[in-house]
Enzyme design. Structure first.
Site, PDB file in Angstrom:
ATOM      1  CD  GLU A  18       2.111  -9.967  23.250  1.00 42.92           C
ATOM      2  OE1 GLU A  18       2.173 -11.119  23.707  1.00 42.92           O
ATOM      3  OE2 GLU A  18       1.539  -9.025  23.835  1.00 42.92           O
ATOM      4  CG  ASP A  91      -1.663  -9.672  23.403  1.00 44.79           C
ATOM      5  OD1 ASP A  91      -1.887  -9.518  22.185  1.00 44.79           O
ATOM      6  OD2 ASP A  91      -1.492 -10.791  23.919  1.00 44.79           O
ATOM      7  CG  ASP A  93      -2.335  -7.721  28.638  1.00 51.10           C
ATOM      8  OD1 ASP A  93      -1.258  -7.399  28.079  1.00 51.10           O
ATOM      9  OD2 ASP A  93      -2.703  -8.903  28.718  1.00 51.10           O
ATOM     10  CD  GLU A  95       2.309 -11.333  30.004  1.00 55.42           C
ATOM     11  OE1 GLU A  95       3.177 -12.217  29.917  1.00 55.42           O
ATOM     12  OE2 GLU A  95       1.117 -11.576  30.273  1.00 55.42           O
ATOM     13  CE1 TYR A 311      -5.130 -10.005  24.658  1.00 55.11           C
ATOM     14  CE2 TYR A 311      -5.709  -8.764  26.645  1.00 55.11           C
ATOM     15  CZ  TYR A 311      -4.810  -9.543  25.928  1.00 55.11           C
ATOM     16  OH  TYR A 311      -3.591  -9.856  26.484  1.00 55.11           O
ATOM     17  NE  ARG A 313      -3.677 -13.983  28.760  1.00 55.14           N
ATOM     18  CZ  ARG A 313      -3.424 -14.383  27.528  1.00 55.14           C
ATOM     19  NH1 ARG A 313      -3.633 -13.547  26.515  1.00 55.14           N
ATOM     20  NH2 ARG A 313      -2.979 -15.595  27.282  1.00 55.14           N
ATOM     21  CG  HIS A 357      -8.864  -4.798  28.499  1.00 58.13           C
ATOM     22  ND1 HIS A 357      -8.162  -5.634  29.324  1.00 58.13           N
ATOM     23  CD2 HIS A 357      -7.947  -4.118  27.777  1.00 58.13           C
ATOM     24  CE1 HIS A 357      -6.866  -5.464  29.102  1.00 58.13           C
ATOM     25  NE2 HIS A 357      -6.723  -4.561  28.170  1.00 58.13           N
TER      26      HIS A 357
END
Length: 703
Positions: A18, A91, A93, A95, A311, A313, A357
């Site tokens: 990203e 990423d 997650d 999203e 990470y 989030r 995560h």
């Protein structure tokens, strides 16, 4: 989910991330067989000009390429054509999963093609990236659908309700599914504070001297015998002091014990935002921005670019076995075996690299804050130091305290003393908070039931109960998480949005609702009670989790949600009374052109403006009279706002008269002392706390 077979060759492989800041470091990790390119975040989204959801055809989203991403996609397509293998490394997650799926569509890639594979890593380090490349997989459509459902739900709420806010209150306003609930939570707290009526109470301390001791012993009044008693008035206090007068103070009991304080867990997104707010005075937005920089990589001289944290989030406190082993080794080497937590070497539940995560932690424990300080900005250093210390503390032994509890009797009345002393600092060696920094009430060494005590003096103080504190960003994030509202990636944007819309304002660390925020919140509660219902929003988050786990179909959630929303919107358009917030003509004359000034609605509330705009641009503050005379000078009290939009009440003759109050004054005077009465929801309370008069509110007489 089945893992695809990997090819043996590494030639002509393209890895897409990203952020462009990751490109250099990952390229170095993977070597010459790979090209690394960046999508610069999202590449497709719903259109801005329309809702972008085909209601008539199974609620199908109509995605378009985001404006300005044409050149990025053209370059990615060029590189895709040359590549034998394409790895999507957005990423880790929901999203990020959705961005990978959108990239497949925008780059005309077949996600089922063996050429296209998805990889994820929780940290930008050589080991993590290389390990991730050994475990490529398909795009997880359950995660994609969970993100699609969130986006579609948010778009439906925003595009259906926002136009009603425009017509009823002011153009440019917005309503969001999560932000509306956050606004209500803040509004409810403000109402609770405004309605709070303080209650008087007193504390009584006995300053006692023991034989052979220079320092006095401070004992706090407890009650009668084993029964705790609150002192609610000066009269009760005097009665207690009179009853104790002449009595001997006798040590009834001395009890020693041990207390432990467990090490804190490593940071999640929520706890990092809370602690950075309290310890560093960072906003949630600033915390996430700085943490993103630490995650994506910092140039560390000869080492090159290194991702310093995992990470950012995450709602997990899981830690990889490798990180646990590295931390344990560091603790033993630098602090000794006794500082290692019990069970610190126990193996965690096994899982694939993408299974979950991790907590937010340093990627390399040997990169101590002091070692990397010269390469970091001040904010980066402070946040990294907080994360590093918290993770180290989470692997260390509990702190141990020696506690002493003393009961002292004077006749039938009892006083108590409690003290604690640190006997082993454990994790406090590296990580402390405000509570840990205070060593409480150190007692004399030989205190026992034979100790003779003599009263030196009494110390008493009057207090009043306090309402719940105003929300801060930290406490709001805590409550949003506790209530199940939103997810790690949504806390900071939610708070930033309602602040940018001037629905709330921040003074020092406290959050206050503005007049505009009150108007929006009232309309949402009246017209869309389900949208701002905490339980409904929490249940919706649970449904989104169910979609991510493959237990719920995402369009089923949309199908069950939209008809009720549509019905509420139509009812609101027909029945909701329009809020008079603009173009209300006043008797005040424009001193520039002679027209009657009108009331307009700005970012922070009402103001007076000339209706001749743009010919006449005269504006001035709008002071709304509340029908109450100033208790100091007798002139009108008006509703005012701070520069940031917080409402208060002041004399119209300010600055000549300095009367002001955060509470709304009432016209009626206190029948007991003649002081100013203040509105407290459905009550009126005297502003003099020593008076304490409270009565039911008569709306006709008392405003």
């Amino acid at each position: 989910m089945a893992t695809k077979k990997t090819t043996t060759t590494k030639k002509n492989s393209l890895l897409i991330v990203e952020s462009p800041t990751k490109v250099k470091a990952i390229k170095k990790f993977l070597g010459s067989g790979y090209e690394v390119a960046a999508s610069n975040g999202h590449v497709r989204d719903l259109p801005r000009s329309t809702m972008g959801i085909d209601i008539e055809h199974d609620y199908e989203p109509k995605y378009i390429t985001i404006r300005g991403k044409g050149d990025v996609l053209a370059e990615l397509r060029r590189q895709v054509k040359k590549a034998d293998k394409v790895y999507l490394a957005t990423d880790p997650d929901r999203e990020g999963e959705a961005i990978s799926w959108h990239l497949c569509s925008a780059l005309k890639l077949d996600e089922a093609d063996a050429k296209v594979q998805r990889v994820t890593f929780n940290e930008i380090t050589k080991n993590a990236v290389k390990e991730a490349m050994k475990h490529p997989r398909d795009i997880d459509m359950n995660l994609v659908d969970a993100q699609q459902a969130r986006r579609v739900l948010d778009r439906m709420v925003g595009y259906e309700i926002s136009p009603i806010l425009w017509s009823k209150i002011k153009r440019g306003l917005s309503a969001g599914r999560v932000q509306s609930v956050a606004l209500r939570i803040i509004a409810d707290r403000e109402e609770e504070i405004d309605s709070f009526i303080p209650t008087e109470y007193w504390t009584l301390d006995a300053k006692l001297m023991a034989e052979g001791e220079k320092k006095p012993l401070i004992a706090h009044y407890y009650g009668v015998g084993n029964e705790k008693k609150e002192i609610s008035s000066k009269k009760e206090l005097d009665e207690i002091c009179k009853a104790i007068e002449g009595k001997k103070f006798v040590v009834n009991d001395v009890k020693k014990g041990e207390r432990t304080k467990k090490a804190p867990l490593p940071f999640t997104t929520s706890t990092l935002q809370q602690e950075a707010s309290k310890a560093l005075n960072f906003s949630t937005q600033k915390t996430m921005r700085v943490a993103q920089q630490l995650y994506e990589g910092i140039e560390l001289g000869k080492e090159g670019t290194v991702g310093l944290i995992t990470y950012l989030r995450t709602d997990s406190t899981r830690v990889s076995d490798e990180a646990v082993a590295a931390a344990n080794e560091y603790i033993v080497k630098n602090f000794g075996d006794k500082y290692l937590a019990d069970g610190a070497g126990v193996k965690k539940n096994e899982g694939k690299i993408q299974d979950a995560h991790e907590a937010i932690r340093p990627t390399y424990i040997d990169h101590t804050p002091v070692m990397v300080k010269d390469f970091l900005s001040r904010d980066q250093f402070r946040l990294y130091q907080l994360i590093w210390r918290r993770f180290m503390a989470s692997r260390m032994a509990a702190a141990k305290y020696e506690t002493t509890s003393v009961k002292i009797d004077a006749g039938e009345h009892r006083f108590t003393v409690a003290a604690s002393k640190t006997v082993f600092d454990g994790f406090l060696n590296v990580y402390t908070d405000d509570e840990d920094q205070i060593e409480k009430n150190v007692l004399m060494k030989n205190l026992d039931t034979n100790t003779k005590l003599k009263l030196d003096t009494f110390e008493s103080a009057q207090h009043f109960t306090q309402p719940a504190p105003h929300y801060t960003e930290a406490s709001l994030v805590h409550d949003l998480e506790a209530l199940g509202i939103g997810r790690p990636s949504t806390y900071a944007p939610t708070i930033s949005t309602i602040m940018a819309r001037h629905y709330i304002t921040k003074e020092n660390k406290s959050l206050f609702i503005t007049e505009l925020g009150q108007a929006v919140n009232k309309m949402m509660i009246d017209a869309f009670p389900q949208i701002v219902d905490v339980n409904f929003t929490s249940n919706m988050e649970a449904l989104l989790d169910g979609i991510a786990e493959g237990d719920v179909k995402w369009k089923t959630v949309i199908e069950n949600f939209y008809p009720d929303l549509d019905k509420a919107v139509k009812a609101a358009e027909e029945a909701l009374e329009k809020v008079q917030v603009q173009d209300e003509v006043t008797d005040e004359i424009c001193e520039v052109c002679g027209r009657n000034l009108v009331i307009k609605y700005g970012p922070h509330g009402k103001f007076l403006a000339c209706p001749g705009f743009p010919e006449c641009k005269n504006t001035k503050p709008y002071f709304e009279k509340i029908g109450v005379s100033c208790p100091k000078c007798g002139k009108d009290i008006v509703l005012k706002r701070t520069k940031k939009g917080r409402i208060f009440y002041g004399c119209i003759d300010n600055p000549t008269c300095d009367f002001m109050s955060w509470q709304r004054p009432a016209a009626k005077k206190c029948p007991k002392c003649g002081g100013v009465m203040y509105a407290k929801n459905n009550k009126l309370a005297c502003g003099n706390p020593e008076c304490g008069w409270v009565e039911d509110k008569d709306n006709k007489e008392n405003n």
